[in-house]
Design an enzyme around this catalytic site. Sequence first.
Site, PDB file in Angstrom:
ATOM      1  N   GLN A   5       0.806  -1.404   0.096  1.00  0.00           N
ATOM      2  CA  GLN A   5      -0.222  -0.232   0.208  1.00  0.00           C
ATOM      3  C   GLN A   5       0.874   1.091  -0.066  1.00  0.00           C
ATOM      4  O   GLN A   5       0.617   2.350  -0.049  1.00  0.00           O
ATOM      5  CB  GLN A   5      -0.799  -0.171   1.192  1.00  0.00           C
ATOM      6  CG  GLN A   5      -1.926  -1.160   1.301  1.00  0.00           C
ATOM      7  CD  GLN A   5      -2.897  -1.064   2.639  1.00  0.00           C
ATOM      8  OE1 GLN A   5      -2.777  -0.088   3.243  1.00  0.00           O
ATOM      9  NE2 GLN A   5      -3.429  -2.253   2.581  1.00  0.00           N
ATOM     10  N   HIS A  57      -1.608   1.124   5.617  1.00  0.00           N
ATOM     11  CA  HIS A  57      -2.527   2.348   6.176  1.00  0.00           C
ATOM     12  C   HIS A  57      -1.817   3.227   6.213  1.00  0.00           C
ATOM     13  O   HIS A  57      -1.228   4.033   7.336  1.00  0.00           O
ATOM     14  CB  HIS A  57      -3.041   1.669   7.461  1.00  0.00           C
ATOM     15  CG  HIS A  57      -4.117   0.689   7.605  1.00  0.00           C
ATOM     16  ND1 HIS A  57      -4.567   0.467   8.569  1.00  0.00           N
ATOM     17  CD2 HIS A  57      -4.561  -0.183   6.670  1.00  0.00           C
ATOM     18  CE1 HIS A  57      -5.749  -0.631   8.301  1.00  0.00           C
ATOM     19  NE2 HIS A  57      -5.455  -0.824   7.011  1.00  0.00           N
ATOM     20  N   GLU A  60     -16.308   4.232   7.322  1.00  0.00           N
ATOM     21  CA  GLU A  60     -17.129   5.118   7.728  1.00  0.00           C
ATOM     22  C   GLU A  60     -17.158   6.525   6.893  1.00  0.00           C
ATOM     23  O   GLU A  60     -16.268   6.551   6.255  1.00  0.00           O
ATOM     24  CB  GLU A  60     -16.736   5.583   9.229  1.00  0.00           C
ATOM     25  CG  GLU A  60     -16.671   4.804  10.329  1.00  0.00           C
ATOM     26  CD  GLU A  60     -16.188   4.916  11.683  1.00  0.00           C
ATOM     27  OE1 GLU A  60     -15.619   6.073  11.771  1.00  0.00           O
ATOM     28  OE2 GLU A  60     -16.509   4.539  12.613  1.00  0.00           O
ATOM     29  N   TYR A  82     -12.912  10.471  16.756  1.00  0.00           N
ATOM     30  CA  TYR A  82     -13.581   9.517  15.962  1.00  0.00           C
ATOM     31  C   TYR A  82     -13.693   8.174  16.474  1.00  0.00           C
ATOM     32  O   TYR A  82     -14.263   7.342  15.851  1.00  0.00           O
ATOM     33  CB  TYR A  82     -13.469   9.598  14.447  1.00  0.00           C
ATOM     34  CG  TYR A  82     -13.724  11.026  14.080  1.00  0.00           C
ATOM     35  CD1 TYR A  82     -15.358  11.435  13.935  1.00  0.00           C
ATOM     36  CD2 TYR A  82     -13.234  12.335  14.264  1.00  0.00           C
ATOM     37  CE1 TYR A  82     -15.456  12.740  13.249  1.00  0.00           C
ATOM     38  CE2 TYR A  82     -13.407  13.603  14.100  1.00  0.00           C
ATOM     39  CZ  TYR A  82     -14.748  13.780  13.451  1.00  0.00           C
ATOM     40  OH  TYR A  82     -15.150  14.943  13.089  1.00  0.00           O
ATOM     41  N   TYR A  92     -10.407  -8.817  10.686  1.00  0.00           N
ATOM     42  CA  TYR A  92     -10.386  -9.884   9.437  1.00  0.00           C
ATOM     43  C   TYR A  92     -10.373 -11.239   9.761  1.00  0.00           C
ATOM     44  O   TYR A  92     -10.803 -12.180   9.231  1.00  0.00           O
ATOM     45  CB  TYR A  92      -8.961  -9.427   8.592  1.00  0.00           C
ATOM     46  CG  TYR A  92      -9.000  -8.240   8.050  1.00  0.00           C
ATOM     47  CD1 TYR A  92      -9.892  -7.973   6.974  1.00  0.00           C
ATOM     48  CD2 TYR A  92      -7.954  -7.233   8.579  1.00  0.00           C
ATOM     49  CE1 TYR A  92      -9.922  -6.648   6.345  1.00  0.00           C
ATOM     50  CE2 TYR A  92      -8.298  -6.048   7.880  1.00  0.00           C
ATOM     51  CZ  TYR A  92      -9.202  -5.672   6.959  1.00  0.00           C
ATOM     52  OH  TYR A  92      -8.936  -4.333   6.259  1.00  0.00           O
TER      53      TYR A  92
END
Lengths: 147, 370
Positions: free
Chosen positions: B85, B147, B241, B251, B262
Site C-alpha cells: 500500500q 495504512h 465510515e 472519532y 479480518y
Amino acid sequence: MPNNSRVLLQFVLAVLVTTLVGSILQTQYNLAQLQALGAPMPIDVRVETTCLDVLGFSPVFAILVLLGFACALPMAAWLSKKVPDARWMLFALAGALAIFLGLTLVNAVLPMPTFIGANRSFVGTLGLMASGSVGALFFAVRCRTAT
Amino acid sequence: MIEKARSPSAVLLLACFWLSPASATTDYRIETFTEGLEYPWSMAFLPDGRMLVTERGGRLRIIAASGQLQEQAVGGLPEIYATSQAGLLDVVLDPEFEQNQRIFFSYSYGDRSANNTRLASARLVDGQLQDVKTLFTALPAKAGSSHYGGRIAFLPDNSLLLTLGDGFDYREQAQDLSNHLGKIVRINRDGSVPEDNPFVDVKDAAPEVYSYGHRNVQGIVYAPQLKRVYSHEHGPRGGDELNLIKPGVNYGWPLITYGVDYNGAQISPYTELPGLEQPLLQWTPSVAPSSLMLYSGSGFKYWKGDLFASTLAEKSVRRIRMKNGMLAGQEVLFEELDERIRGVFGGPDGNIYLLTDNAEGRVLKVIPTE
C-alpha cells in the site's frame, strides 16, 4: 500403544483445547489494550466479547492450530521416544513452536502485517504460544494415560 | 453493556435512509480516456487542460487534454518507499497554482522496518519538479506497509488537511495525541503549524493534529457551501465510515467500531462510547472507500452538491445524496465496470473521471448523455 482412533480423538481434543485457550487469551489481550485507553470493561462485557470471539475467531484459529499440530505433535511423540525424560518439555515446546511458526507463516502469506491482534506484541505472542503448549501437553497426558 | 442492538426507531430511520430513491435517473456513458497507467492513485487537473496522475509505484505522469499519456514521467520526485500500500499517493494543485506553479503531493518514505507518510511541495516547470520541499513527516516511522492515508484537501484559509493511517499494527496509537498515527493533520502551505490548530496548546500533543481516532482515511473533501469537511475511512471487516470532520474531535478508533477484525475477532465490544463521535454513516459489509469527491460541475445537474466515494471492494462509486446539508440516501454507480475504483474526480469540464486500480490502470471519463 493406544489405537489410532484413540490417538486421533486426543489429537482433535488437543486442537480444541488450544483453540479455546488461545481464543480466550487473545480476547483478554485485546480488551486489556482497550482498557488501557480508558474503555470501561465490566464483567458482562468481558464475558460476552469472549463468547463472541469463541464463535467468530476460534474457527479461524482452529485451522492454524490443526495444521501446526499435525506437524508438531507427531514429531514431539517421535522425539520423546528417543528422549523419554524430556517428554513433557518436548511436547510443551512443540505446541508453542507450532503456534509461533503458524503465525509467522500466516503473516507472511496474508496481505495484512499481523493477522491476529495479540500477535502484535511479545506478551500476546507468548500467550498464544502458551495455548499451544497447553494443548500439546493435554495430548501428551491423554495419550500416555491411554497407553 | 454492549451497544450492538439498535432501537426500533433507529432501524426505521436507517431503513428510510437506505431505501430513499434517487431524485431522478441520470444517463451517462463511460469512455476510456487514458490507459497504460500502473496502479494510478490520484489526479489533478491543470489549468491548461492537462492532468497530473500519480502511480502508486512512484511515478508522476502527465496526460494531455486529448487523453494521451505522456511517455516520460515527471522528473524530480524524492525517494519514495513503494511496496504493497506504500508509494506515491495524492497530488493537488496549490490554490494559487497559476501564479506559483506549485503542487503538493503525499508519499510513503522510509523502508520496510521504518516508514510512514510524508507531504512535500514542488514547482512544476516544463515537466520537471523543482524546488522540492518536505513539509510534513508523519511520526513515528513504523514497520509494515499498510495504512498510510495520504489524501489532501485545502481549506478556505489555504491551510491543508492531510489524512493519515494507523499503520495497521498500531491501532491503539490512533488515540495517542503525541503521534501522527490514525490522525488527520492540518498544516500551512509552508509546512508551519496553524496557530489555531486544536491541540497546539496541549502539552505533549503533536501540534499538527486536527482530528484523531481514525483507522485509514483515504478520502477527504471540503464542502464550501456548507463550510464542512467530510472524510471517509476504511474499517476492518465492516465498519467503513463517512465522517463529518471537526477540529479536535475523537472519532473513536479502535475504542468504537462497527467492524470486526479480518480473523473474525472483536476489535472492540463497543459501537458507541461517551465523548467519541459517531459516523454520519457506516458501511457493513465493507465497500473499501478509496477517495471522496464533492460534485460541483454542471454536467450532471441532479448530482450537483452530492458526495461521491469510489470503492475498491464493492467495485463501484457510491453517490451519497445531500439535501439541505443532510444525507438523503445512496446510489451505487458504475458497478457495470466490475473494476476496483481508486479515485473519483470532478473535471473542470463537468464530467466525472475515475481511476481504476490495477496494473493496467485507466482513466475513465463519465459523460452525461441526457
